[in-house]
Design a protein around this motif. Sequence first.
Motif, PDB file in Angstrom:
ATOM      1  N   ILE A 103      -4.460  10.572  -0.698  1.00 21.11           N
ATOM      2  CA  ILE A 103      -3.169  10.069  -0.226  1.00 21.11           C
ATOM      3  C   ILE A 103      -2.393  11.201   0.441  1.00 21.11           C
ATOM      4  CG2 ILE A 103      -0.923   9.219  -1.012  1.00 21.11           C
ATOM      5  CD1 ILE A 103      -2.519   7.613  -3.124  1.00 21.11           C
ATOM      6  N   PRO A 104      -1.970  11.020   1.696  1.00 12.42           N
ATOM      7  CA  PRO A 104      -1.175  12.056   2.365  1.00 12.42           C
ATOM      8  C   PRO A 104       0.227  12.118   1.762  1.00 12.42           C
ATOM      9  CG  PRO A 104      -1.521  10.181   3.836  1.00 12.42           C
ATOM     10  CD  PRO A 104      -2.216   9.855   2.559  1.00 12.42           C
ATOM     11  N   PHE A 151      -2.213   7.370 -12.863  1.00 11.58           N
ATOM     12  CA  PHE A 151      -0.854   6.985 -12.486  1.00 11.58           C
ATOM     13  C   PHE A 151      -0.353   6.117 -13.629  1.00 11.58           C
ATOM     14  CE2 PHE A 151      -3.327   7.281  -8.439  1.00 11.58           C
ATOM     15  CZ  PHE A 151      -2.909   8.556  -8.143  1.00 11.58           C
ATOM     16  N   LEU A 206      -5.212   2.396  -5.580  1.00 13.76           N
ATOM     17  CA  LEU A 206      -4.835   3.680  -5.001  1.00 13.76           C
ATOM     18  C   LEU A 206      -6.067   4.477  -4.620  1.00 13.76           C
ATOM     19  CD1 LEU A 206      -1.706   4.242  -7.110  1.00 13.76           C
ATOM     20  CD2 LEU A 206      -1.815   4.607  -4.644  1.00 13.76           C
ATOM     21  N   THR A 229       8.370   8.916   4.146  1.00 12.09           N
ATOM     22  CA  THR A 229       8.639   7.484   4.329  1.00 12.09           C
ATOM     23  C   THR A 229       9.735   7.019   3.384  1.00 12.09           C
ATOM     24  OG1 THR A 229       6.322   7.155   4.903  1.00 12.09           O
ATOM     25  CG2 THR A 229       7.580   5.195   4.306  1.00 12.09           C
ATOM     26  N   GLU A 242      -6.391  16.422   0.043  1.00 12.27           N
ATOM     27  CA  GLU A 242      -6.421  15.051   0.521  1.00 12.27           C
ATOM     28  C   GLU A 242      -7.552  14.846   1.544  1.00 12.27           C
ATOM     29  OE1 GLU A 242      -3.269  14.739   3.227  1.00 12.27           O
ATOM     30  OE2 GLU A 242      -4.490  13.258   4.251  1.00 12.27           O
ATOM     31  N   TYR A 257      -3.711  -1.753   6.479  1.00 12.58           N
ATOM     32  CA  TYR A 257      -2.474  -2.236   7.080  1.00 12.58           C
ATOM     33  C   TYR A 257      -1.410  -1.164   6.924  1.00 12.58           C
ATOM     34  CZ  TYR A 257      -0.732  -3.504   2.400  1.00 12.58           C
ATOM     35  OH  TYR A 257      -0.322  -3.478   1.102  1.00 12.58           O
ATOM     36  N   ARG A 268       2.794   1.717  -3.348  1.00 13.83           N
ATOM     37  CA  ARG A 268       1.893   2.189  -4.414  1.00 13.83           C
ATOM     38  C   ARG A 268       1.661   3.684  -4.274  1.00 13.83           C
ATOM     39  NH1 ARG A 268      -1.344  -2.581  -3.816  1.00 13.83           N
ATOM     40  NH2 ARG A 268      -2.539  -1.502  -2.222  1.00 13.83           N
ATOM     41  N   ALA A 269       1.463   4.127  -3.026  1.00 15.79           N
ATOM     42  CA  ALA A 269       1.223   5.556  -2.795  1.00 15.79           C
ATOM     43  C   ALA A 269       2.441   6.369  -3.223  1.00 15.79           C
ATOM     44  CB  ALA A 269       0.899   5.796  -1.323  1.00 15.79           C
ATOM     45  N   ARG A 304       0.818  -1.201   0.000  1.00 14.21           N
ATOM     46  CA  ARG A 304       0.000   0.000   0.000  1.00 14.21           C
ATOM     47  C   ARG A 304       0.862   1.265   0.000  1.00 14.21           C
ATOM     48  NH1 ARG A 304      -1.814   2.441   4.747  1.00 14.21           N
ATOM     49  NH2 ARG A 304      -3.683   3.723   4.553  1.00 14.21           N
ATOM     50  N   ALA A 305       1.878   1.283   0.879  1.00 11.06           N
ATOM     51  CA  ALA A 305       2.725   2.471   0.990  1.00 11.06           C
ATOM     52  C   ALA A 305       3.511   2.702  -0.303  1.00 11.06           C
ATOM     53  CB  ALA A 305       3.680   2.325   2.169  1.00 11.06           C
ATOM     54  N   TYR A 313       4.120  10.126   2.730  1.00 13.74           N
ATOM     55  CA  TYR A 313       4.735   9.063   1.944  1.00 13.74           C
ATOM     56  C   TYR A 313       6.059   9.489   1.317  1.00 13.74           C
ATOM     57  CZ  TYR A 313       0.948   5.975   2.862  1.00 13.74           C
ATOM     58  OH  TYR A 313       0.073   5.165   3.519  1.00 13.74           O
ATOM     59  N   HIS A 368      -6.979   3.336  -1.347  1.00 11.08           N
ATOM     60  CA  HIS A 368      -5.890   3.488  -0.373  1.00 11.08           C
ATOM     61  C   HIS A 368      -6.361   3.634   1.074  1.00 11.08           C
ATOM     62  CE1 HIS A 368      -1.784   4.616   0.829  1.00 11.08           C
ATOM     63  NE2 HIS A 368      -2.373   5.448   1.661  1.00 11.08           N
ATOM     64  N   GLU A 371      -4.663  -7.242   1.093  1.00  5.83           N
ATOM     65  CA  GLU A 371      -4.382  -7.131  -0.346  1.00  5.83           C
ATOM     66  C   GLU A 371      -5.373  -7.959  -1.154  1.00  5.83           C
ATOM     67  OE1 GLU A 371      -2.046  -5.440  -2.524  1.00  5.83           O
ATOM     68  OE2 GLU A 371      -2.040  -4.178  -0.743  1.00  5.83           O
ATOM     69  N   MET A 386       4.680   5.607  -5.495  1.00  4.84           N
ATOM     70  CA  MET A 386       4.774   5.662  -6.963  1.00  4.84           C
ATOM     71  C   MET A 386       3.666   6.529  -7.563  1.00  4.84           C
ATOM     72  SD  MET A 386       6.045   1.872  -8.010  1.00  4.84           S
ATOM     73  CE  MET A 386       4.810   0.983  -7.092  1.00  4.84           C
ATOM     74  N   ALA A 387       2.519   6.556  -6.876  1.00  8.92           N
ATOM     75  CA  ALA A 387       1.431   7.409  -7.352  1.00  8.92           C
ATOM     76  C   ALA A 387       1.837   8.874  -7.280  1.00  8.92           C
ATOM     77  CB  ALA A 387       0.173   7.164  -6.514  1.00  8.92           C
ATOM     78  N   LEU A 447       1.657   2.801 -13.592  1.00  9.09           N
ATOM     79  CA  LEU A 447       1.149   1.703 -12.769  1.00  9.09           C
ATOM     80  C   LEU A 447       0.034   0.976 -13.518  1.00  9.09           C
ATOM     81  CD1 LEU A 447       1.068   3.429  -9.275  1.00  9.09           C
ATOM     82  CD2 LEU A 447       2.936   2.262 -10.415  1.00  9.09           C
TER      83      LEU A 447
END
Lengths: 347, 290
Positions: free
Chosen positions: A231-232, B119, B130, A239, B102, B138, A214-215, A211-212, A236, B133, B154, A217-218, B122
Amino acid sequence: MKNKLSKASRRAFLTCAVVVAAFVALQSLASAGAMSSMLRGLLVPICAYVVMAISLNLTVGVLGELSLGHAGFMSVGAFTGVTAAAALQNLVASKELRLIAALLVGAIFAGIVGFLVGIPVLRLNGDYLAIVTLAFGEIIKSVFNNLYLGLDGHGFHLSLLDNKLRMEEGGRLIIGGPMGVGGIQKIANFATGFALIMLCLVVIFNLVNSRAGRAIMAIRDNRIAAESVGIPVTKYKMTAFVTSAAMAGAAGALFALNFSTIVANKFDFNTSILVLVFVVLGGLGNMLGSIVAAAALTVLPEALRQFADYRMLVYAIVLIAVMLLRNSPGIRAFTERARIRKGGEAE
Amino acid sequence: MSDPNKRRPQTKMVPVQPRAIVPDRDADKSPILECHHLGVDFGGLTAVNDFNLMIGRTEIAGLIGPNGAGKTTVFNLLTKVYQPTRGTILLDGADTSRMTTEQINRAGIARTFQNIRLFGNLSVEDNVKLGLHNHIEYGMWSGVLRTPRYWREERRAHESAMELLKIFEMQDLAGAKAGSLPYGAQRRLEIVRALATNPSLLLLDEPAAGMNPSETAELMDNIVRIRDLFQIAVMLIEHDMSLVMGICEGICVLNFGQVIAKGTPDEIKSDLVVIEAYLGRKDKKQKEAE
Ligand SMILES: Nc1ncnc2c1ncn2[C@@H]1O[C@H](COP(=O)(O)OP(=O)(O)OP(=O)(O)O)[C@@H](O)[C@H]1O
Ligand SMILES: [Mg+2]
């Protein structure tokens, strides 16, 4: 999803398999005594530069932010890691444990510094990170060039002035300003370097396919769209950046513990650019590419020693040739065809 | 149309209630979105001024106007891509002035973009994930350590993504790179990604742009279907009058950043100001073409 591996997982496995195979091959060569002393001396630096390259690839290739001061984090890791190793010298008997502790300390400090650098910059949009990391690399260099650190019975003594540490009798100077750190116990070894590479690879691949990741790369692909789906972005970016810095810190500690002396000037702008070259040459977001480029370009200058004065010239020509080849339409078409023949969807 | 203003308590901040074009079935519920005197300046240019609007919970609303009228700017104000210079936006009764883009999404507004923003590197499935999200539960460490929770969540995300892709029958494209999709499919994927965020208001910026008449007709059906299925409000910007007049229940017409008319499709069609400012131009063009 589990029975049929996704393309990303296949690539991750391939990368890890190549690294394991290379390790086994090099290790058996070394233990059979069939390796030149030049190459044997390079094994740990190769590991350190490989970690530098894949960690920078996380920032540049996956997050899509340009960092020009990655060597600064390596420097933080090197100096704090060496200090930790020196402090533990009489406390922990096992070399291996001391090395692991040093890598950990290097990673933690570099991660913290990465966080501090990231606070003001990562909230902004644009190429500010490149500018700030460039400055950061220079600042950290002059900090370590002017830092004196000693250790005695009372603990650590720190000074930015000319060696006025006021240590008691029997105290030991660890960091000596522009003289750097001398008398380092060379406890770094190839196996630990390999383990560090594998650890970083697993973390990066697992991160990217979660999940992280993907965010992250987004944000690279389209920041506004990422914000629009909730998405914050700053979180990210941070991170990815802190993870990248921490890995560079561990690489720095590993690198430093392979030499008896280390000076701050070793981790300058040129080193940052060198690592960036590994990443660009290996392909943005392509971890295997970074690994191959880092290993090859670390060995190359040494292998070119026979050319003496023309060493850097040959090095530059090889670099340019590789760049041209990688981007030539012929080679591109070939890899494209190979990919289609393998039955994968267009990337 | 019954007057919803009577049933709603008046907000003190705003003396004038905008003229409501909320459909009857939403009239006894509070509106999902209210704009009061919304406006924004870019330097000397007033791009939007005194924009008032109210959208019902399950309404399909249209925002039309000539090129450069300020329609996309209104969407950018609602989603805080631009910070309003003046005015108030109430989302489900709550003031959004302190929210970021956001946070606006998490509060319930999802959108698509006039110039598609996917995106691109992807996969189609990852684009939808996304959108999901904030509904995948998790943390980073579960992901890095591949805990059972990671696999469970997932799998759930994969199933939800596939379910959402079914709306436009795009399941077979799940593995394809989003940037490599044909134009129409990219537009549809943007809608799916927006829906994945579980919005209560969906903003569509020219969803039919670049589509042929049969694709547009299909899209119209799908927009209505999405509204019925998810019970959400939809606001769309569109130049295709057959689409706007066909599915919108309330229409707002902008010109030079100013609302020049508001009403049902029939009212808008016969509004002289609108015809002059907007449809009239088109009529002239059509005459020239004849
Ligand atoms: N960031 C900005 N800075 C300055 N001016 C802007 C900005 N964004 C929009 N504008 C101006 O605001 C006006 C309205 O633009 P907007 O994109 O909202 O029009 P639109 O109604 O969506 O038009 P179209 O039908 O062509 O999409 C235009 O004059 C535009 O130039
Ligand atoms: Mg527009």
